[in-house]
Write an enzyme that holds these catalytic residues in place. Structure first.
Site, PDB file in Angstrom:
ATOM      1  N   ASP A  81       0.870  -1.162   0.000  1.00  0.00           N
ATOM      2  CA  ASP A  81       0.000   0.000   0.000  1.00  0.00           C
ATOM      3  C   ASP A  81       0.918   1.227   0.000  1.00  0.00           C
ATOM      4  O   ASP A  81       2.123   1.121   0.269  1.00  0.00           O
ATOM      5  CB  ASP A  81      -0.886  -0.030   1.248  1.00  0.00           C
ATOM      6  N   ASP A 124      -0.214   5.233   0.873  1.00  0.00           N
ATOM      7  CA  ASP A 124      -0.494   6.211   1.937  1.00  0.00           C
ATOM      8  C   ASP A 124      -0.627   5.505   3.281  1.00  0.00           C
ATOM      9  O   ASP A 124      -1.457   4.616   3.448  1.00  0.00           O
ATOM     10  CB  ASP A 124      -1.781   6.978   1.624  1.00  0.00           C
ATOM     11  N   ASP A 150      -1.463  -0.632   5.993  1.00  0.00           N
ATOM     12  CA  ASP A 150      -1.730  -0.064   7.327  1.00  0.00           C
ATOM     13  C   ASP A 150      -3.197  -0.059   7.691  1.00  0.00           C
ATOM     14  O   ASP A 150      -3.545   0.360   8.802  1.00  0.00           O
ATOM     15  CB  ASP A 150      -1.206   1.376   7.395  1.00  0.00           C
TER      16      ASP A 150
END
Length: 224
Positions: free
Chosen positions: A11, A13, A171
């Site tokens: 991922d 961001d 995240d």
């Protein structure tokens, strides 16, 4: 038959870069554009990773989502132009070094699966001099929003890897749920935008990039 290749999908961001400042500022301007009160910071960070249309629908179910998405994109571009992508979305400590070490492994391929647009990802990769690192780049323009498994499935097709040889790093709960839906292992990171308690679908949660490398080594030994 196994190809022997491994694919590590990241991922962006909240995992590779910390872009929360611009995200919150752009979302603030998007809500102001339609005359709605701005959600709390945690609510905004809670939708990071979703495609913008889905994110807006969650934050403001009855609003003009098309107008909000357009306002967000315009604001994000303007904010980034003021400081540059490298400054407004800095890499987390250890990210660059870890990417370089993984990329140097002959049997390991790197990929990206992000809610960003292709234009946004391209600018970020250019700003951080990460060109050539990722053999597959999956973005919101061409897929359903996370946690649909489409991004990971296409990444595996691009890389020629199987689920057992693929790991998703992220995240958010959306990343971990996407990994589970695609039949691959998901590793959560503790430094991003969702609390660790939300990463229930993760095989493991790591605390820094050194911890991530060690976790990957252990994983490949268990799933050669």
């Amino acid at each position: 038959m196994s190809t022997g290749l491994r694919l590590v999908i990241f991922d962006v961001d909240g995992t590779l870069v910390d872009s929360q400042g611009d995200i919150i500022a752009a979302m603030t301007l998007a809500f102001e554009a339609v005359g709605l009160p701005v959600p709390e910071r945690n609510a905004i960070l809670g939708i990071v990773g979703l495609s913008l249309d889905v994110a807006m629908a969650r934050l403001a179910p009855d609003a003009d989502h098309l107008r909000m998405v357009a306002a967000y994109k315009d604001a994000y571009i303007a904010l980034r132009a003021q400081t540059g992508a490298a400054q407004s979305s800095p890499l987390y400590p250890g990210a660059r070094e870890t990417l370089a070490r993984l990329n140097a492994q002959p049997d390991t391929l790197l990929g990206v699966a992000t809610g960003k647009s292709k234009r946004g990802l391209d600018k970020l990769i250019e700003a951080h001099d990460l060109e050539g690192l990722f053999v597959t780049q999956q973005v919101a323009d061409f897929h359903p929003s996370k946690p649909h498994p489409s991004m990971i499935l296409q990444a595996m097709t691009d890389a020629g890897t199987e689920p057992a040889g693929t790991v998703m790093i992220g995240d958010t709960s959306f990343d971990m749920e996407m990994a589970a839906a695609a039949g691959v292992h998901g590793f959560g990171v503790s430094w991003g935008y969702h609390p660790i308690s939300a990463l229930r679908a993760a095989r493991k949660v790591v605390t820094d990039f050194d911890d991530l490398e060690a976790a990957l080594d252990d994983h490949w030994r268990a799933f050669p």
